[in-house]
Structure formats: C-alpha cells, structure tokens
Scaffold this active site. Structure first.
Site, PDB file in Angstrom:
ATOM      1  CE  LYS A  36      84.377  73.996  14.915  1.00 53.03           C
ATOM      2  NZ  LYS A  36      85.173  74.341  16.097  1.00 53.03           N
ATOM      3  CE1 TYR A 258      50.323  69.030  10.179  1.00 50.10           C
ATOM      4  CE2 TYR A 258      52.383  70.081   9.540  1.00 50.10           C
ATOM      5  CZ  TYR A 258      51.447  69.073   9.389  1.00 50.10           C
ATOM      6  OH  TYR A 258      51.642  68.103   8.447  1.00 50.10           O
TER       7      TYR A 258
HETATM    8  C1  LIG Z   1      85.535  75.704  15.947  1.00 47.24           C
HETATM    9  C2  LIG Z   1      86.869  76.161  16.396  1.00 47.24           C
HETATM   10  C3  LIG Z   1      87.390  77.365  15.929  1.00 47.24           C
HETATM   11  C4  LIG Z   1      86.619  78.311  15.042  1.00 47.24           C
HETATM   12  O1  LIG Z   1      85.626  78.970  15.786  1.00 47.24           O
HETATM   13  P1  LIG Z   1      84.807  80.198  15.150  1.00 47.24           P
HETATM   14  O2  LIG Z   1      84.083  80.786  16.288  1.00 47.24           O
HETATM   15  O3  LIG Z   1      83.884  79.583  14.138  1.00 47.24           O
HETATM   16  O4  LIG Z   1      85.801  81.076  14.520  1.00 47.24           O
HETATM   17  C5  LIG Z   1      88.685  77.696  16.292  1.00 47.24           C
HETATM   18  N1  LIG Z   1      89.405  76.885  17.105  1.00 47.24           N
HETATM   19  C6  LIG Z   1      88.922  75.725  17.574  1.00 47.24           C
HETATM   20  C7  LIG Z   1      89.765  74.891  18.461  1.00 47.24           C
HETATM   21  C8  LIG Z   1      87.642  75.335  17.248  1.00 47.24           C
HETATM   22  O5  LIG Z   1      87.163  74.186  17.720  1.00 47.24           O
END
Ligand SMILES: *Cc1c(COP(=O)(O)O)cnc(C)c1O
Length: 361
Positions: A36, A258
């Site tokens: 994702k 800045y």
């Molecule tokens: C994002 C997510 C993961 C992975 O999480 P990490 O901490 O990056 O390993 C696993 N399961 C679900 C349902 C997620 O939303």
C-alpha cells in the site's frame, strides 16, 4: 558539470534478500506482501514485479489493486480495508481481487450483490486494536452469513491486526493472540495475524499467512532502536540521495536559512544539499539530524526548505560542490532520521514525492 538531484535508489536485491529473511522466520506461512501507499514509497508496480516469490499482495485501495492488474500482475491481491462502495463488487469479481470484510455494511453489500462469480473474503476480527474489524460477539453471525452466501468462496480467511507488536514487552499482543485463538481455534480455515513486527518478534502470530510490509523494505518495525534493521538481518531497499550544490564559509554568529533559525558558534563551512520537503524530506527534522556527506556524518542545521537543506560541514571540510549526500538508506538508517523528525520511518518512506528520481539498482 552534472550534479545528482534528489534520487531514490531502489535496491531490488535487498528487497529479495529481505523477503527471504522474512520467509526464514516463518517458513511454512504464505506471504502476503504489503504494497500500500505506493509500495511504502518505493513504487507499487516496481515492488510487485520485483517480488515474484510473494504468494499475494496487499493494498489499501481499489485503485492500487487496479494499477497492479493494469501492470500485468496476476497474483492474488487483497484489499486490506475491503471495498468502499457496493458498485466496486463487480469490479472486484472481474479483476479477481480479494476483499476484507470488517463491517456490517460490507456484509450486507456482498450478500445482496449480483455477482458472476464468488469473491474470496478475509474476515477481519477486532481482537483489541479497536480500529477495524467486527467485534468478537459478531464473529459467528458474520461467519455463518458469509458461509451461506453464493457470493463468497468457501475458504474464508480469518484474520486480525496487531496494535502493539513492535514492543516485545507489551502484554497487549498476547491478549490479542489469546482472543484470536479462542474465537478461531475450532475452525480449520486459513488464519492471518502477523504484520512485520509479528513476523519477527511473535512466532505464535504467524499462522498460515504473514502480512509483512515495512520489514520487506529493510526497515526495522520494532520500537526499540537496539532492534535495528542490521540486528534483524535486513537491508534498506531505498537510499535517498542528492548532492551538494553550494559550499560556503560561515562566520561565527552568522545565521543560516529561513528565520535565521540557526547560527554557528564558530567559523565553519556550510553545505547546501538539493533536497527539501518538496521531495518528502521531513520539514520537522531538527538541528543535528544526521546526513552522510562523502560517507561522513554531518549535522543538519537551520530550517528545511522546500528544495534544499543546509548542513554544517565543519571548518576543516574538504567537501566540494557536486559531492554526494545520503539522506537515509545505505549507511544511515531511516529509523534514525525518523527519530530526529519526531515521526516513524513509515511516514518518511511513503512521503517521497513524485519529483524524486527513481533509479533501480
Ligand atoms: C499495513 C498492514 C500490514 C503491514 O504492516 P507493517 O507494519 O508494515 O508490516 C499488515 N496488515 C494489514 C492489515 C495492514 O493494513
């Protein structure tokens, strides 16, 4: 002259090595690689194509899943928040996408839809994180209703998500595990509980499907700095780098950048590096945040600008315009930069912006 601009090197071998390392933690489990947020900033399609060993991919949104299909990815893809509208259901069926079910609206929509073929469903139970998932009391009802529906494939995966697995001493994970066990032990369905931290630190959470995200990208999911990527045996996939575009002497007391927010206590040499918050480098990175210039750690000083940062090269610096600077990755863990920016590595990685050049190595 030819200077490197803000560039993210993506190390495909490191990705594969990390995948194999995770697989070694849980040799019997299938791997749903989580992609994702543009593959945690590493490129959605790029990461999918570099991981043919994965058994499935996990994304958060339908658009991400469709982008993978458009890129020719034929592996199973799971929508980790499920579908957002009932109109999406035929799209899921046509594109062979799997969905999580975590609320009653989704349950009603899927059972009432007219679909050409049944969908593969992952039923998400809230075991204590209190974010997504049906309550333990609802489990039997949801399971029976889904099992009875012609729109749902028979082999429903039972899953939950861990809220505190990055802290080995936190009792919440065992509480979640016990509840998950209690609810699902009578079912011989496939089960899934482990995120990256679960894969590494909580063997009992590995079940049939592990769901690693961050760890695949070579970043430690653990909260304690001692549990570093190196100690876990993983390597950073992304190295973010740019170059010095100015090197200038600065007199004691002169202010930089800045707001004149920082001034040097003594005569020194300041380096200006072509990267800023417009590239996703965190504006909240404070004075002292480490940057690697010519392999040497130097402190960030003054405010982060949109396109530039300034570092204190020290009065004996021999660094030249055009020399390479590494912001994180090889030799400088993003975990460490995140601490200086009062955030987590996840956020730094997925905030990389479009103008950062990608170079796959
Ligand atoms: C994002 C997510 C993961 C992975 O999480 P990490 O901490 O990056 O390993 C696993 N399961 C679900 C349902 C997620 O939303």
């Amino acid at each position: 002259m030819a200077f490197t601009t803000a560039t993210a090197l993506i190390d495909r071998q490191a990705l594969v090595d990390n995948f194999n390392r995770v697989k070694a933690f849980a040799p019997k489990a299938k791997v749903l690689a989580v992609l994702k947020a543009n593959g945690y900033g590493h490129g959605l399609e790029r990461i999918a194509q570099a991981l043919p060993q994965a058994d499935a991919f996990g994304v958060a949104r339908l658009d991400e899943a469709l982008a993978l299909r458009a890129a020719g990815v034929i592996k199973p893809i799971v929508l980790l928040e499920g579908f957002f509208a009932e109109q999406d259901l035929p799209v899921l069926a046509v594109n062979n996408l799997q969905t999580i079910i975590h609320n009653r609206q989704q349950l009603t929509a899927i059972t009432e839809a007219e679909l050409e073929k049944p969908l593969k469903v992952w039923l998400k139970i809230d075991t204590g994180m209190h974010r997504l998932g049906i309550s333990p009391e609802e489990f039997d009802d949801f399971y029976q209703t889904l099992s009875a529906s012609d729109n749902v494939e028979a082999d429903i995966v039972l899953m939950s998500h861990l809220g505190c697995a990055d802290e080995p001493e936190n009792p919440a994970t065992n509480t979640q595990l016990a509840l998950f066990e209690q609810l699902t032990s009578a079912y011989d369905n496939e089960k899934s509980l482990a995120n990256s931290a679960g894969c590494y630190a909580w063997p009992q959470t590995r079940y049939d499907w592990i769901r690693p995200g961050l760890i695949l990208y070579g970043v430690s999911p653990m909260a304690a700095p001692e549990q570093s990527a190196q100690s876990l045996g993983i390597k950073p996939v992304m190295t973010l780098q740019s170059s010095l575009i100015a090197v200038r002497p600065l007199k004691a007391g002169e202010a930089v950048g800045y707001g004149g927010a920082w001034s040097s206590p003594e005569d020194t040499i300041i380096g200006v590096i072509a990267i800023g918050y417009g590239d996703g480098y965190p504006r909240h990175a404070g004075n002292g945040t480490p940057v690697l210039v010519n392999g040497r750690r130097v402190p960030l000083v003054g405010r982060v600008s949109m396109d530039m940062i300034t570092v204190d090269l020290g009065k004996n610096s021999g660094d030249q315009v055009g020399d390479l600077a590494i912001l994180w990755g090889q030799g400088l863990p993003v975990e460490e930069v995140a601490l200086y920016a009062t955030t987590i590595p996840y956020e730094l990685l997925c905030n990389i912006t479009r103008r950062v050049q990608i170079e796959v190595i």
